[in-house]
Structures are given as structure tokens and as C-alpha cells.
Design a protein around this motif. Structure first.
Motif, PDB file in Angstrom:
ATOM      1  N   PHE A  87       0.848  -1.193   0.000  1.00  0.00           N
ATOM      2  CA  PHE A  87       0.000   0.000   0.000  1.00  0.00           C
ATOM      3  C   PHE A  87       0.878   1.235   0.000  1.00  0.00           C
ATOM      4  O   PHE A  87       1.798   1.363   0.784  1.00  0.00           O
ATOM      5  N   LEU A  88       0.595   2.155  -0.863  1.00  0.00           N
ATOM      6  CA  LEU A  88       1.592   3.135  -1.280  1.00  0.00           C
ATOM      7  C   LEU A  88       1.485   4.501  -0.645  1.00  0.00           C
ATOM      8  O   LEU A  88       1.395   5.487  -1.323  1.00  0.00           O
ATOM      9  N   TYR A  89       1.516   4.569   0.681  1.00  0.00           N
ATOM     10  CA  TYR A  89       1.528   5.884   1.295  1.00  0.00           C
ATOM     11  C   TYR A  89       2.857   6.591   1.052  1.00  0.00           C
ATOM     12  O   TYR A  89       2.938   7.800   1.100  1.00  0.00           O
ATOM     13  N   PHE A  90       3.952   5.813   0.809  1.00  0.00           N
ATOM     14  CA  PHE A  90       5.264   6.425   0.763  1.00  0.00           C
ATOM     15  C   PHE A  90       5.454   7.387  -0.395  1.00  0.00           C
ATOM     16  O   PHE A  90       6.288   8.268  -0.329  1.00  0.00           O
ATOM     17  N   ILE A  91       4.688   7.187  -1.480  1.00  0.00           N
ATOM     18  CA  ILE A  91       4.872   8.126  -2.576  1.00  0.00           C
ATOM     19  C   ILE A  91       3.615   8.891  -2.899  1.00  0.00           C
ATOM     20  O   ILE A  91       3.672   9.843  -3.667  1.00  0.00           O
TER      21      ILE A  91
ATOM     22  N   ARG B 148       4.773   9.513   6.346  1.00  0.00           N
ATOM     23  CA  ARG B 148       4.942  10.957   6.351  1.00  0.00           C
ATOM     24  C   ARG B 148       6.284  11.333   6.983  1.00  0.00           C
ATOM     25  O   ARG B 148       6.971  12.252   6.540  1.00  0.00           O
ATOM     26  N   GLU B 149       6.649  10.626   8.038  1.00  0.00           N
ATOM     27  CA  GLU B 149       7.909  10.935   8.729  1.00  0.00           C
ATOM     28  C   GLU B 149       9.115  10.643   7.849  1.00  0.00           C
ATOM     29  O   GLU B 149      10.054  11.449   7.789  1.00  0.00           O
ATOM     30  N   ILE B 150       9.097   9.493   7.145  1.00  0.00           N
ATOM     31  CA  ILE B 150      10.273   9.185   6.312  1.00  0.00           C
ATOM     32  C   ILE B 150      10.310  10.080   5.082  1.00  0.00           C
ATOM     33  O   ILE B 150      11.376  10.405   4.571  1.00  0.00           O
ATOM     34  N   GLN B 151       9.142  10.525   4.604  1.00  0.00           N
ATOM     35  CA  GLN B 151       9.144  11.477   3.497  1.00  0.00           C
ATOM     36  C   GLN B 151       9.787  12.789   3.922  1.00  0.00           C
ATOM     37  O   GLN B 151      10.600  13.365   3.201  1.00  0.00           O
ATOM     38  N   MET B 152       9.411  13.261   5.107  1.00  0.00           N
ATOM     39  CA  MET B 152       9.975  14.506   5.600  1.00  0.00           C
ATOM     40  C   MET B 152      11.487  14.369   5.822  1.00  0.00           C
ATOM     41  O   MET B 152      12.265  15.255   5.455  1.00  0.00           O
ATOM     42  N   ALA B 153      11.896  13.249   6.414  1.00  0.00           N
ATOM     43  CA  ALA B 153      13.326  13.024   6.649  1.00  0.00           C
ATOM     44  C   ALA B 153      14.081  12.913   5.328  1.00  0.00           C
ATOM     45  O   ALA B 153      15.204  13.409   5.205  1.00  0.00           O
ATOM     46  N   SER B 154      13.467  12.277   4.323  1.00  0.00           N
ATOM     47  CA  SER B 154      14.095  12.157   3.010  1.00  0.00           C
ATOM     48  C   SER B 154      14.240  13.520   2.361  1.00  0.00           C
ATOM     49  O   SER B 154      15.260  13.828   1.734  1.00  0.00           O
ATOM     50  N   PHE B 155      13.196  14.342   2.506  1.00  0.00           N
ATOM     51  CA  PHE B 155      13.259  15.686   1.944  1.00  0.00           C
ATOM     52  C   PHE B 155      14.414  16.461   2.567  1.00  0.00           C
ATOM     53  O   PHE B 155      15.180  17.130   1.870  1.00  0.00           O
ATOM     54  N   ARG B 156      14.555  16.353   3.876  1.00  0.00           N
ATOM     55  CA  ARG B 156      15.649  17.066   4.542  1.00  0.00           C
ATOM     56  C   ARG B 156      17.002  16.537   4.064  1.00  0.00           C
ATOM     57  O   ARG B 156      17.951  17.306   3.856  1.00  0.00           O
ATOM     58  N   LEU B 157      17.087  15.213   3.869  1.00  0.00           N
ATOM     59  CA  LEU B 157      18.323  14.594   3.409  1.00  0.00           C
ATOM     60  C   LEU B 157      18.757  15.178   2.065  1.00  0.00           C
ATOM     61  O   LEU B 157      19.905  15.572   1.874  1.00  0.00           O
ATOM     62  N   PHE B 158      17.800  15.250   1.128  1.00  0.00           N
ATOM     63  CA  PHE B 158      18.141  15.740  -0.202  1.00  0.00           C
ATOM     64  C   PHE B 158      18.243  17.267  -0.241  1.00  0.00           C
ATOM     65  O   PHE B 158      18.985  17.820  -1.038  1.00  0.00           O
TER      66      PHE B 158
ATOM     67  N   ILE C 110      -0.207  17.476  14.180  1.00  0.00           N
ATOM     68  CA  ILE C 110       0.783  16.405  14.174  1.00  0.00           C
ATOM     69  C   ILE C 110       1.834  16.611  13.083  1.00  0.00           C
ATOM     70  O   ILE C 110       3.013  16.295  13.277  1.00  0.00           O
ATOM     71  N   ILE C 111       1.434  17.164  11.940  1.00  0.00           N
ATOM     72  CA  ILE C 111       2.410  17.394  10.868  1.00  0.00           C
ATOM     73  C   ILE C 111       3.457  18.412  11.308  1.00  0.00           C
ATOM     74  O   ILE C 111       4.644  18.278  11.024  1.00  0.00           O
ATOM     75  N   GLU C 112       3.009  19.429  12.045  1.00  0.00           N
ATOM     76  CA  GLU C 112       3.958  20.430  12.554  1.00  0.00           C
ATOM     77  C   GLU C 112       4.872  19.813  13.606  1.00  0.00           C
ATOM     78  O   GLU C 112       6.068  20.130  13.665  1.00  0.00           O
ATOM     79  N   ASN C 113       4.321  18.916  14.437  1.00  0.00           N
ATOM     80  CA  ASN C 113       5.152  18.210  15.410  1.00  0.00           C
ATOM     81  C   ASN C 113       6.221  17.383  14.708  1.00  0.00           C
ATOM     82  O   ASN C 113       7.383  17.349  15.135  1.00  0.00           O
ATOM     83  N   ILE C 114       5.843  16.693  13.640  1.00  0.00           N
ATOM     84  CA  ILE C 114       6.802  15.878  12.884  1.00  0.00           C
ATOM     85  C   ILE C 114       7.903  16.758  12.301  1.00  0.00           C
ATOM     86  O   ILE C 114       9.096  16.439  12.391  1.00  0.00           O
ATOM     87  N   THR C 115       7.495  17.883  11.708  1.00  0.00           N
ATOM     88  CA  THR C 115       8.467  18.796  11.104  1.00  0.00           C
ATOM     89  C   THR C 115       9.443  19.326  12.146  1.00  0.00           C
ATOM     90  O   THR C 115      10.662  19.328  11.941  1.00  0.00           O
ATOM     91  N   ASP C 116       8.909  19.770  13.274  1.00  0.00           N
ATOM     92  CA  ASP C 116       9.772  20.291  14.337  1.00  0.00           C
ATOM     93  C   ASP C 116      10.721  19.226  14.866  1.00  0.00           C
ATOM     94  O   ASP C 116      11.888  19.504  15.158  1.00  0.00           O
ATOM     95  N   ALA C 117      10.222  17.987  14.996  1.00  0.00           N
ATOM     96  CA  ALA C 117      11.050  16.905  15.531  1.00  0.00           C
ATOM     97  C   ALA C 117      12.199  16.571  14.590  1.00  0.00           C
ATOM     98  O   ALA C 117      13.342  16.375  15.016  1.00  0.00           O
TER      99      ALA C 117
ATOM    100  N   GLN D 150       3.283  -0.053   6.408  1.00  0.00           N
ATOM    101  CA  GLN D 150       1.853   0.106   6.174  1.00  0.00           C
ATOM    102  C   GLN D 150       1.236   1.242   6.993  1.00  0.00           C
ATOM    103  O   GLN D 150       0.023   1.410   7.003  1.00  0.00           O
ATOM    104  N   SER D 151       2.087   2.025   7.646  1.00  0.00           N
ATOM    105  CA  SER D 151       1.590   3.110   8.487  1.00  0.00           C
ATOM    106  C   SER D 151       1.610   4.441   7.732  1.00  0.00           C
ATOM    107  O   SER D 151       2.633   4.836   7.175  1.00  0.00           O
ATOM    108  N   GLU D 152       0.476   5.129   7.726  1.00  0.00           N
ATOM    109  CA  GLU D 152       0.379   6.418   7.045  1.00  0.00           C
ATOM    110  C   GLU D 152       1.312   7.445   7.675  1.00  0.00           C
ATOM    111  O   GLU D 152       2.036   8.166   6.990  1.00  0.00           O
ATOM    112  N   TRP D 153       1.315   7.521   9.020  1.00  0.00           N
ATOM    113  CA  TRP D 153       2.118   8.556   9.672  1.00  0.00           C
ATOM    114  C   TRP D 153       3.604   8.266   9.575  1.00  0.00           C
ATOM    115  O   TRP D 153       4.421   9.187   9.460  1.00  0.00           O
TER     116      TRP D 153
END
Length: 305
Positions: A120-124, A222-232, A192-199, A216-219
Motif C-alpha cells: 500500500f503506497l503511502y510512501f509516494i 509521512r515521517e520518512i518522506q519529511m526526513a528524506s526531503f531534509r536529506l536531499f 501532528i504534521i507540525e510536530n513531525i516537522t519540528d522533531a 503500512q503506516s500512514e504517519w
């Protein structure tokens, strides 16, 4: 463009060659009731978009080149289950991709297979987090203490016992790292999205504890997408992948972002460390100690992975 007209009720962008609806997440069109995007170039619909259109009652997406794969599983489920929005002629939406399904109907795609094989494709599909990260207030990031935490730990609630029983006693107790955990350190009442971003931006690193539950977790996605964005975005060594269980490569295939990270970056495997846990935690310590360089060749995943 849309911010000056928050009371807009009807929007027709047909024949516009638009490829995604994700821009609507930032448009603040809370009064929009009718949306028409026929004869465009939309192949995948992120169902999260509709959370930002609370008044939507009519949707027309006819004559778009839909993809009949797990990318659209969430949208298909939304079309079938939502009781507020009428999707015009949804039962006649045809598949254009993949070629093997061309000419079949989108709503006939069996989304159950997406859950059964972990694809299930929440990651992209949840690209709203990339928009959020891109628009994140730079002044706030500069005023935040960049070393408030040594690492933000991204994990699924089903793996919480392992995090508290195995990880915390070593990383916080023995090695003295300051970890950020969502159940313990997220600010109550904040979105929660702001909490993730701040963390993520308030920690030197992000540790992703990956399991089948995580995938399979939606949240978690979201966390690995945000971390990936920061990485790149920052081009710094800020991401540590820790596999809590063996996950066959073909199970990662639908998770494009995850598979790409695994191919390009080194990672840690808890199952491989069963006989030598002390070495495993030393490797985690080394990963946390690395600076801002892009290359982290000191850590390696299991051979052949």
C-alpha cells in the motif's frame, strides 16, 4: 492564486494537462463544492487531498489516464466509501497503466492485494508532506535549537515495546544520546504534521525503525518522506535506516522512496545482530556520531541486500 478567493465554490480546470491534485492542499478552498478536471493528465490521485476540501460534493475526473496499481488504492477506497462527494461516472474510469490493465476499469482493481503483499503506497502518494517541508518557515528553523535532540526516532506503535525495551536503555541510558519520541516529546495540541516537522528539523538525525508495520503506516510514511526531503535538501548525513526485521526486496518494490534509499544508503539490520547486539549498538553510535558529510561507508547492510 487561490488564497484571495477562499469562498470559491466551483472550479473547472478541464483540459489543463494538470498531473496532480496535490496543489489543492495549500489552496485553502474550504468552500469548494464542485471540482472538474476532465481530459487532463492525472494518473494518480492522493486521497489526502479531499481532507482539505471539506465542502466538496461533486467531483468529475473523466478521461484521465489512471494507473490501476496500488498507487491509487487509497483513492479507489475513498470513491467507494465516502458518503459526501459524488464522483461522476467513477465506474467508467478506465485504466491506462500498466499496459496489461489497459481498458479495464479503475474501480475493478482489487485493492486487497495491496494490503496482502505490503504494497500500500503511502510512501509516494502522500506528497503533501513534501509541500509542507518546502514551505516550512525558514526563520523558525533558524531560531530553533538545531541540537535540541540528537535523533528523532520514527517508529510504528506496534514496535514501541522494542524501542522502549531495547533501544532506549542503550542509546539514552548507556550512550547518553537525547532522543525525540513522538509519544513522549510531541507537543500536545499542536498539529501532528507540525510536530513531525519540528522533531525532524530539531534533531541532528532521524532514525527510522523499519518493519512491516512501519511500511503500512500512514504517519510513518509521512515521517520518512519529511526526513528524506531534509536529506536531499540539506545534502547532509541526517538519516539512519534501522531494519527491525528481514523484509524481502520484492516487498520493498512498491515503496519507491524506501527502495531508493536502501539502494543508495547503508543501513542497519537488527536480525543480523542477534548474536552480536553490542556490535549493533556500536554501529548505531557511530552513525549518530558522523558529521554532515554525505558518505557514510562505515555502516553496511547484510550482504546481498
Amino acid at each position: 492564486m487561490f488564497l484571495p478567493i477562499p469562498h470559491l465554490q466551483t472550479l473547472d480546470l478541464s483540459e489543463s494537462e494538470i498531473k496532480s491534485l496535490d496543489f489543492l492542499m495549500l489552496a485553502n478552498l474550504t468552500a469548494l463544492r464542485y471540482l472538474k478536471l476532465t481530459d487532463s493528465d492525472i494518473s494518480v490521485v492522493n486521497e489526502t487531498v479531499f481532507q482539505y476540501l471539506p465542502s466538496l460534493t461533486h467531483l468529475d475526473l473523466r478521461n484521465n489516464p489512471f494507473t490501476c496499481e496500488c498507487l491509487n488504492a487509497g483513492f479507489i477506497q475513498w470513491v467507494k466509501s465516502n458518503k459526501q462527494t459524488q464522483v461522476f461516472n467513477a465506474h467508467q474510469y478506465e485504466c491506462s497503466f500498466p499496459v496489461s490493465k489497459r481498458g479495464t476499469f479503475l474501480l475493478d482493481f482489487d485493492v486487497k492485494t495491496c494490503w496482502e503483499d505490503g504494497s500500500f503506497l503511502y510512501f509516494i502518494s502522500s506528497s503533501c508532506l513534501l509541500f509542507w517541508a518546502f514551505l516550512y518557515d525558514n526563520r523558525k528553523r533558524k531560531t530553533m535549537n538545531p541540537h535540541q535532540f540528537d535523533a528523532f526516532v520514527s517508529y510504528n506503535v506496534h514496535d514501541e515495546d522494542w524501542v522502549y525495551r531495547e533501544m532506549l536503555p542503550v542509546l539514552e541510558g548507556q550512550q547518553g544520546w537525547r532522543l525525540c519520541l513522538h509519544h513522549r516529546d510531541f507537543q500536545p495540541g499542536k498539529p501532528i504534521i507540525e510536530n513531525i516537522t519540528d522533531a525532524i528539523y530539531g534533531s541532528k538525525k532521524t532514525i527510522c525503525v523499519i518493519s512491516q508495520n512501519y511500511l503500512q503506516s500512514e504517519w510513518c510514511s509521512r515521517e520518512i518522506q519529511m526526513a528524506s526531503f531534509r536529506l536531499f535538501d540539506e545534502q547532509k548525513d541526517v538519516l539512519i535506516l534501522l531494519f527491525l526485521e528481514e523484509i524481502p526486496a520484492h516487498h520493498l518494490s512498491p515503496y519507491y522512496r524506501m527502495r531508493k534509499l536502501v539502494k543508495k544508503r547503508t543501513y542497519l539490520s537488527w536480525p543480523q545482530a542477534a548474536q552480536h547486539p553490542a556490535v549493533f549498538w556500536q554501529n548505531v553510535q557511530r552513525a549518530l556520531q558522523t558529521g554532515d558529510s554525505e558518505n557514510t561507508d562505515q555502516l553496511t547492510g547484510p550482504a546481498g541486500r
